[in-house]
Design a protein around this motif. Structure first.
Motif, PDB file in Angstrom:
ATOM      1  N   VAL A   1      -6.142   3.648   1.236  1.00 33.30           N
ATOM      2  CA  VAL A   1      -5.759   2.542   0.354  1.00 33.30           C
ATOM      3  C   VAL A   1      -4.316   2.153   0.652  1.00 33.30           C
ATOM      4  O   VAL A   1      -3.504   2.967   1.105  1.00 33.30           O
ATOM      5  CB  VAL A   1      -5.908   2.922  -1.135  1.00 33.30           C
ATOM      6  CG1 VAL A   1      -7.373   3.147  -1.481  1.00 33.30           C
ATOM      7  CG2 VAL A   1      -5.086   4.164  -1.475  1.00 33.30           C
ATOM      8  N   ASP A   2      -3.993   0.893   0.389  1.00 33.36           N
ATOM      9  CA  ASP A   2      -2.627   0.430   0.607  1.00 33.36           C
ATOM     10  C   ASP A   2      -1.769   0.689  -0.630  1.00 33.36           C
ATOM     11  O   ASP A   2      -2.224   1.324  -1.596  1.00 33.36           O
ATOM     12  CB  ASP A   2      -2.620  -1.051   0.995  1.00 33.36           C
ATOM     13  CG  ASP A   2      -3.197  -1.968  -0.082  1.00 33.36           C
ATOM     14  OD1 ASP A   2      -3.254  -1.553  -1.265  1.00 33.36           O
ATOM     15  OD2 ASP A   2      -3.580  -3.096   0.254  1.00 33.36           O
ATOM     16  N   ALA A   3      -0.548   0.187  -0.601  1.00 31.25           N
ATOM     17  CA  ALA A   3       0.399   0.438  -1.688  1.00 31.25           C
ATOM     18  C   ALA A   3      -0.084  -0.122  -3.013  1.00 31.25           C
ATOM     19  O   ALA A   3       0.321   0.341  -4.086  1.00 31.25           O
ATOM     20  CB  ALA A   3       1.766  -0.144  -1.332  1.00 31.25           C
ATOM     21  N   ASP A   4      -0.952  -1.116  -2.960  1.00 32.10           N
ATOM     22  CA  ASP A   4      -1.478  -1.720  -4.179  1.00 32.10           C
ATOM     23  C   ASP A   4      -2.798  -1.079  -4.621  1.00 32.10           C
ATOM     24  O   ASP A   4      -3.446  -1.558  -5.552  1.00 32.10           O
ATOM     25  CB  ASP A   4      -1.682  -3.228  -3.974  1.00 32.10           C
ATOM     26  CG  ASP A   4      -0.374  -3.952  -3.702  1.00 32.10           C
ATOM     27  OD1 ASP A   4       0.646  -3.576  -4.326  1.00 32.10           O
ATOM     28  OD2 ASP A   4      -0.375  -4.860  -2.848  1.00 32.10           O
ATOM     29  N   GLY A   5      -3.203  -0.018  -3.911  1.00 32.11           N
ATOM     30  CA  GLY A   5      -4.438   0.656  -4.272  1.00 32.11           C
ATOM     31  C   GLY A   5      -5.688  -0.007  -3.737  1.00 32.11           C
ATOM     32  O   GLY A   5      -6.797   0.367  -4.121  1.00 32.11           O
TER      33      GLY A   5
ATOM     34  N   HIS B   1     -12.602  10.932  -0.786  1.00 28.10           N
ATOM     35  CA  HIS B   1     -11.791   9.799  -1.245  1.00 28.10           C
ATOM     36  C   HIS B   1     -12.435   9.187  -2.493  1.00 28.10           C
ATOM     37  O   HIS B   1     -13.544   8.648  -2.426  1.00 28.10           O
ATOM     38  CB  HIS B   1     -11.674   8.739  -0.154  1.00 28.10           C
ATOM     39  CG  HIS B   1     -11.065   9.252   1.114  1.00 28.10           C
ATOM     40  ND1 HIS B   1      -9.737   9.588   1.224  1.00 28.10           N
ATOM     41  CD2 HIS B   1     -11.609   9.491   2.343  1.00 28.10           C
ATOM     42  CE1 HIS B   1      -9.476  10.003   2.445  1.00 28.10           C
ATOM     43  NE2 HIS B   1     -10.598   9.964   3.144  1.00 28.10           N
ATOM     44  N   GLU B   2     -11.764   9.244  -3.604  1.00 28.57           N
ATOM     45  CA  GLU B   2     -12.346   8.792  -4.857  1.00 28.57           C
ATOM     46  C   GLU B   2     -12.677   7.302  -4.821  1.00 28.57           C
ATOM     47  O   GLU B   2     -13.697   6.878  -5.353  1.00 28.57           O
ATOM     48  CB  GLU B   2     -11.393   9.087  -6.021  1.00 28.57           C
ATOM     49  CG  GLU B   2     -11.879   8.576  -7.382  1.00 28.57           C
ATOM     50  CD  GLU B   2     -13.306   9.006  -7.727  1.00 28.57           C
ATOM     51  OE1 GLU B   2     -14.030   8.204  -8.368  1.00 28.57           O
ATOM     52  OE2 GLU B   2     -13.703  10.127  -7.346  1.00 28.57           O
ATOM     53  N   ALA B   3     -11.820   6.497  -4.173  1.00 27.11           N
ATOM     54  CA  ALA B   3     -12.086   5.052  -4.129  1.00 27.11           C
ATOM     55  C   ALA B   3     -13.395   4.769  -3.396  1.00 27.11           C
ATOM     56  O   ALA B   3     -14.196   3.923  -3.838  1.00 27.11           O
ATOM     57  CB  ALA B   3     -10.934   4.325  -3.448  1.00 27.11           C
ATOM     58  N   LEU B   4     -13.626   5.481  -2.290  1.00 27.41           N
ATOM     59  CA  LEU B   4     -14.869   5.292  -1.539  1.00 27.41           C
ATOM     60  C   LEU B   4     -16.055   5.860  -2.314  1.00 27.41           C
ATOM     61  O   LEU B   4     -17.144   5.257  -2.336  1.00 27.41           O
ATOM     62  CB  LEU B   4     -14.741   5.947  -0.171  1.00 27.41           C
ATOM     63  CG  LEU B   4     -15.890   5.735   0.824  1.00 27.41           C
ATOM     64  CD1 LEU B   4     -16.216   4.263   0.994  1.00 27.41           C
ATOM     65  CD2 LEU B   4     -15.549   6.376   2.172  1.00 27.41           C
TER      66      LEU B   4
END
Length: 422
Positions: A133-137, A166-169
């Motif tokens: 993820v980037d700095a903005d999530g 990875h929680e986002a994935l």
């Protein structure tokens, strides 16, 4: 024309050379009277200690029944004893069955293993790879370094459905909900394709839904519903009439209950875990879902040991079975999830393949060249071509074998006998 990497060609030649030498008839059998006694004591011991509620095993050597034993209960609460015809949920032991179904189409020239998946499933033409993820999530997405191939599906190197912690994935996968049992295989595939890959194809080994996508491919390529295809081309020809997704009501009194082992060692039945097998659902997964009996699954194992044939019925050619039972993992694939816990193994087409002898007494005993797989409820089967032996172990225990059952049974089979190639 099939493009087989040179490392796999070399491994195939080694395996073929080893198997080309028939076992001398005067060599001692692996499962002798001492092994039978060890097996009886081992299975009974796991029940008597309260490690499992019930357990059964069937070993064939040189095409003959060398051992069968059943101890404890299939269903403790209903006072149903464990028997050789108990019906169990085999979970991931469904995977090799699906692999065989897929390879019948490969033999027919319907695809090459190194064909891009998108050639047959355009849903996967535009997949991307999750790179954090980037700095903005927001997720960082990359183009894959190469396409996902069918071989990637058969050896768990596709990256499909892998979240890598990875929680986002993981959240994307939960939202897509591809394995919802109300989905068809086509819907499942479309939903997996909507989620980024967990890694670049071929660069890691990560266990996941690859074999469910193999079932989708069988359906897409053959034009026949997967459950019908596997029944027509694998199960029915082998006489595996009790290997099925849905257990008829008349047979449900033979279904073994699944037990969960708590932190205190207590075993409690898992209510409702059989719901997938007591009614038909749109989803017919290739990676799990079948039920079977010892004798049924042993027929499948014997077909593999015999090079694709049983009782005069040929399912696959010997060369195809050898291809399946040869590791397709390059040494460059160093991230292998929990596969190293299986011992000195590589991975072929829906089987783990033993490539070196056990490095210590703590590893599961076995013979170089054997291939095997297991299931979430601690079931296990293996094929030992060197000793002309197959074994099927049935139990319904979760979490997966926290009691050392597999090691104990393998040790009981081989004992002090040093199998050739081990």
């Amino acid at each position: 024309m099939l493009r087989i990497p040179s490392a796999i060609v070399a491994a195939l030649l080694l395996v073929a050379s080893a198997r080309a030498q028939p076992r001398a008839p005067d060599l001692p059998r692996v499962v002798d009277e001492a092994a039978v006694a060890r097996l009886d004591a081992t299975l009974a011991g796991f029940v008597e200690r309260g490690d499992v509620v019930g357990v059964s095993a069937l070993v064939l050597e040189r095409g003959e029944e060398a051992y069968v034993g059943a101890y404890g209960h299939a269903d403790r609460e209903a006072d149903v004893p464990m028997t050789r015809n108990a019906i169990v949920q085999v979970y991931s032991m469904t995977k090799p069955v699906t692999g065989v179904a897929l390879m019948t189409l490969w033999e027919a020239g319907a695809f090459d293993l190194d064909d891009p998946l998108a050639d047959y499933a355009p849903e996967f033409a535009d997949v991307v790879v999750y790179a954090g993820v980037d700095a903005d999530g927001q997720p960082i997405l990359e183009a894959p370094r190469r396409p996902v191939t069918i071989r990637d599906l058969t050896r768990h190197t596709a990256g499909i459905g892998a979240d890598g912690g990875h929680e986002a994935l993981a959240a994307m996968l939960r939202e897509a909900d591809p394995m919802n049992r109300e989905n068809t295989l086509e819907t499942m595939a479309r939903q997996f394709a909507s989620v980024p890959l967990g890694f670049h194809p071929g660069e890691q080994w990560a266990y996941g839904p690859s074999v469910d996508l193999q079932a989708f491919l069988v359906e897409r390529i053959s034009g026949q519903p997967y459950a019908e295809y596997v029944r027509e081309h694998v199960l029915a020809p082998l006489g595996m009439s009790e290997t099925r997704y849905v257990v008829p009501e008349a047979d449900r009194d033979r279904m073994a209950a699944v037990y969960r082992r708590g932190d205190d060692g207590a075993l409690s039945p898992i209510d409702g875990i059989d719901v997938f097998n007591t009614q038909a659902w749109p989803l017919t997964p290739g990676g799990w879902g079948l039920t079977s009996t010892l004798d049924d699954y042993s027929r499948f194992a014997q077909m593999l040991l015999n090079g694709g044939v049983l009782d005069g019925v040929r399912i696959l050619q010997p060369e195809t079975v050898r291809l399946m039972a040869t590791s397709h993992l390059d040494d460059a694939v160093t991230q292998r999830m929990w596969l190293p816990s299986k011992g000195q193994v590589g991975f072929g087409i829906d089987f783990a393949v033993r490539v070196r002898p056990p490095a210590s007494a703590d590893e599961n005993p076995g013979t170089v060249g054997e291939f095997f797989w297991d299931g979430a409820a601690s079931t296990l089967f293996w094929v030992d071509p060197v000793n002309e032996l197959t074994a099927v172990l049935f139990v319904q225990l979760m979490p997966f074998d926290g009691v050392g059952l597999h090691h104990g049974v393998r040790e009981a089979v081989y004992g002090a006998f040093r199998a050739r190639g081990s």
